[in-house]
Design a protein around this motif. Structure first.
Motif: not given
Length: 832
Positions: A360-371, A442-454
């Motif tokens: 989950i951590v590696r997947r989230t890091q990957f998705e965070l990077k893509k986002a 852009y707004n959705e991406l920023m929400e995702k980035i915030k969630r991934f970082k959490e």
């Protein structure tokens, strides 16, 4: 000389050690042991990954198995094609894997042990659950390494969303170690995993509230939980599994055993052959026929039991001597970070949880990077759209693409990636609707980035995601247990298979014995003709009939003074009209001897009971003897000497006493003597005894003995004559004397009554079953026979045909008489 310099001298012992260690590690890591994370060995992992590469998903068409095997061999697994195909076949067999990973089409073998068709004939694709093993593999969730020829990369582990090692198990033999992990129920494993996440301190007992035991694809019954608990606790243990069998009886009472489930990894055909051999060799007597009626609906092995055998005993012996009962040695060895370890249930669950959090951590890091990468581009596009006229002017005024890109980067402070994205922007994106979509994206991406970082910042959130995903898996693939669990010890116990119900046991004059459920006999009124109780041979009749529970011990004493043992359930069961089985076929009784009396004992292991209770013997000539029950507590196949019998005498009765009873002996001429048991001292087994009663003449003999409690006022003495007369008399009417006397009158004997045939101690609630020489029986309540004085002839209790006579009576103490029917209220004539 130059050639000699190329030879490096080494110690052969060191070289062999080094080479063997390398070989051992290769076998351990690359072949025989599963990885604790995805539960797969390399060959299985490569098969699934190759099938995904080929696009063989569960919702796509099947492809030839040979194509899959070729893909695996050519890219990832440089070994034999047969080993790869066999591994794939096993992953498709629903009797081998609890949750098959491959969906096979064609002949993939049979539970009978038949092999699969060649790979050129069969087809395969991934099973739906295999998607969960490969999910997110393209999101940098696992490490990849180069294949055997460094041409492409393959995963070192699959990002399994299901705890595959626990649900499907594994087995393998490495060098110096082996693994044998049993399959479990997915729903139970997920519940146990979630419980471990919520309570990291949970112990084995707590886990067993969720995970009951292994769950085999072929069902069956796990017999005993101690081995299961030990395996859960330590990673090593022994689990006993029985096939599921049902005993059914037809209208005639003939029993049949139906086996519908067999133990895991047992060949059905091999099991049927073994059963047939046990029947042929008479190692399991009582089987008349074995048939395999299995079809596509499931397993059905039919075992027909002989009429004189007990199906539960036959089944218990099949469990003992065939693979219908099998034990599995659990050895939970798996690779943890590349090293083999023996793991407990909790350790296996913790390793899976740790792996899933890592995924989950590696997947989230990957998705965070893509986002973040996409947000960066969208941010540049929004800047461009907001300044579209100036952007167009810069692009039109540039001589080359590189000049335009550099100009945009300088003017709007953009990155090279953003500038390149602006140059590739299509004109349709300049509409008002598309511009609004960019801002929303852009707004959705920023929400995702915030969630991934959490997620990355909180282990608790990571655990919640593990729980959430496991619950989805549980809902999608969870099913009911197939294997039942019997909470008993692991020992084979025939008693566990046999209900401890009340049985009527009959022994004929010629030595035939049988048992029948006591409620098969009707209760009739006094004076009735009786019902047919046993079909006997010419000149044979039922001599003894009594009631005992199936688990009781039966001590049988012969005329010549020998003692033999039987459990009641070991006596062949027969119908009410059946004659039974000759005792010489069951016990090693000499032909010239015969069973004369018996004692039913509940237990022969309680030393206190054995040493404080006695067996009181009585012979035809009036001798009596008392010996402790302990002397008869060690059964032998060929029996033991119970009492020494003098010439011209034989044993007629034996009774169990507690040392405080009063003894009453009666003779054929209608007289009885009463004396205290203390008048007879305890003697050894080989003693002949002392005089109990003085007989009238050489024609006289003792007909029976009763031992009564002097403080029990409810007991009366029942006497029956051979021509059907009987009565009850209060015990107090027999005065207490010393042993050895002639006694007092207990029935007025005449030609009309015939000689005395039996004496019994009874109470009002008892029933008796009277058996005559022709085999007819009548069961009646003792309350119908009135209490009279000693010197009377009694009343007619059973009507006899001409030439017939009573053979024996037995007393029954019924707890419930739900089946009493056809009461015959025949009027009787009292005879004084």
């Amino acid at each position: 000389m130059a050639d000699l310099q190329r030879i490096i001298p080494i110690n052969i012992e060191d070289e062999m050690k080094s080479a063997y260690i390398d070989y051992s590690m290769s076998v351990i890591v690359s072949r025989a042991l599963p990885d604790v994370r995805d539960g797969l060995k390399p060959v299985h992992r490569r098969i699934l990954y190759a099938m995904q590469d080929l696009g063989l998903y569960y919702n796509k068409s099947h492809r030839k198995s040979a194509r899959v095997v070729g893909e695996v061999l050519g890219k990832y697994h440089p070994h034999g094609d047969s080993s790869v195909y066999e591994a794939m076949v096993r992953m498709a067999q629903d009797w081998s894997l609890r949750y098959p990973m491959v969906d096979g089409q064609g002949n993939f073998g049979h539970i009978d042990g038949d092999g699969p068709a060649a790979m050129r004939y069969t087809e395969a694709r991934l099973a739906r659950i295999a998607d969960e093993m490969l999910s997110d593999i393209k999101k940098d969730t696992v490490d990849f390494e180069l294949n055997f020829d460094d041409s492409i990369k393959e995963p070192t582990v699959l990002p399994a969303r299901i705890p595959n090692l626990l649900v499907n198990g594994a087995s393998g033999i490495a060098v110096g170690m082996a693994t044998n992990m049993l399959p479990h129920n997915l729903r139970e494993i997920i519940d146990g995993t979630i419980a471990t996440i919520k309570d990291p301190q949970i112990d084995t007992d707590g886990l067993m509230e969720y995970i009951k035991a292994p769950d085999f694809p072929t069902g069956g019954i796990i017999y005993g939980v101690e081995g299961v608990k030990e395996a859960f606790e330590t990673g090593r243990g022994r689990v006993v599994v029985r096939g599921k069998a049902e005993i059914i009886a037809d209208a005639k009472g003939r029993e049949t055993i139906i086996v519908t489930e067999i133990p895991y990894q047992v060949s059905k055909a091999g099991l049927v052959i073994k059963m047939s051999e046990l029947r042929r060799d008479e190692k399991v007597p009582g089987i008349s026929e074995i048939r395999d009626e299995s079809d596509r609906e499931g397993i059905r092995i039919v075992i027909e039991v002989k009429r004189d055998a007990m199906a539960q005993v036959v089944l218990s012996k099949l469990y003992k001597y065939s693979q219908l009962q099998t034990s599995y040695g659990v050895n939970n060895v798996a690779l943890v970070k590349g090293r083999p370890q023996t793991l407990s249930l909790k350790s296996l669950i913790e390793e899976f949880i740790e792996f899933r959090i890592e995924v989950i951590v590696r997947r989230t890091q990957f998705e965070l990077k893509k986002a973040e990468e996409r947000a960066h581009i969208v941010e540049g596009l929004i800047i461009a759209v907001d300044n579209i006229d100036e952007v167009i002017k810069i692009i039109r005024g540039s001589g080359t693409v590189d000049e335009a890109r550099n100009s945009l980067m300088d003017r709007f402070d953009l990155s090279e990636i953003q500038a390149k994205a602006i140059l590739e922007l299509r004109l349709q994106k300049l509409t008002g609707l598309e511009i609004e979509k960019l801002r929303e994206e852009y707004n959705e991406l920023m929400e995702k980035i915030k969630r991934f970082k959490e997620i990355l910042a909180s282990v608790e959130i990571q655990k919640d995601i593990v729980v959430e995903e496991l619950m989805e898996i549980r809902e999608r693939y969870g099913d009911e247990r197939r294997t039942e669990v019997t909470f008993a010890d692991g020992e084979i116990s025939i008693e566990d298979m046999i209900p401890n119900e009340e049985m009527m046991v009959s022994i004929s004059h010629l030595g035939y014995i049988k048992r029948t459920k006591s409620d098969q006999y009707k209760v009739q009124g006094r004076g009735g003709k009786g019902s047919k109780g046993s079909r006997t041979r010419d000149k044979d009749f039922v001599e003894h009939i009594f009631v005992a529970n199936a688990h009781n011990y039966l001590l049988l004493f012969t005329e010549m003074g020998r003692c033999y043992w039987l459990r009641i359930y070991e006596i062949p069961e027969g119908s009410r009209n059946g004659s039974g089985r000759v005792m010489q076929n069951i016990l090693q009784i000499p032909k010239e001897d015969k069973v004369k009396t018996y004692i039913v004992v509940k237990d022969l292991t309680d030393q206190e009971f054995l040493q404080n209770n006695f067996v009181m013997f009585c012979t035809k000539n009036g001798l009596i003897k008392k010996t402790t029950l302990e002397a008869y507590s060690r059964p032998r196949v060929n029996g033991i000497n119970a009492i020494t019998i003098n010439e011209g005498d034989y044993l007629i009765d034996a009774r169990l006493t507690d040392g405080n009873k009063e003894v009453i002996l009666a003779n054929r001429n209608g007289r009885a003597i009463r004396f205290n048991e203390s008048k007879v001292r305890s003697m050894g087994r080989n003693a002949a005894g002392v005089k109990g009663i003085t007989l009238d003449d050489s024609e006289d003999q003792v007909v029976g003995m009763v031992c009564v409690d002097p403080d029990d006022p409810a007991v009366t003495i029942l006497v029956i004559s051979e021509k059907g007369n009987g009565k009850r008399t209060d015990v107090d009417e027999y005065r207490i004397t010393n042993r050895g006397g002639k006694g007092v009158k207990t029935m007025n004997i005449s030609e009309k009554t015939g000689k005395l045939i039996a004496i019994k101690a009874v109470v009002d609630d008892d029933h008796i079953v009277i058996t005559n020489r022709s085999g007819l029986m009548i069961r009646m309540a003792l309350s119908e026979i009135r209490v009279m004085g000693r010197a009377t002839q009694g009343v007619r209790v059973i009507s006899l045909n001409k030439g017939d006579a009573i053979a024996d009576i037995t007393v029954i103490k019924p707890e419930e008489e739900e089946d009493i029917k056809d009461l015959d209220n025949t009027e009787y004539e009292e005879e004084e």
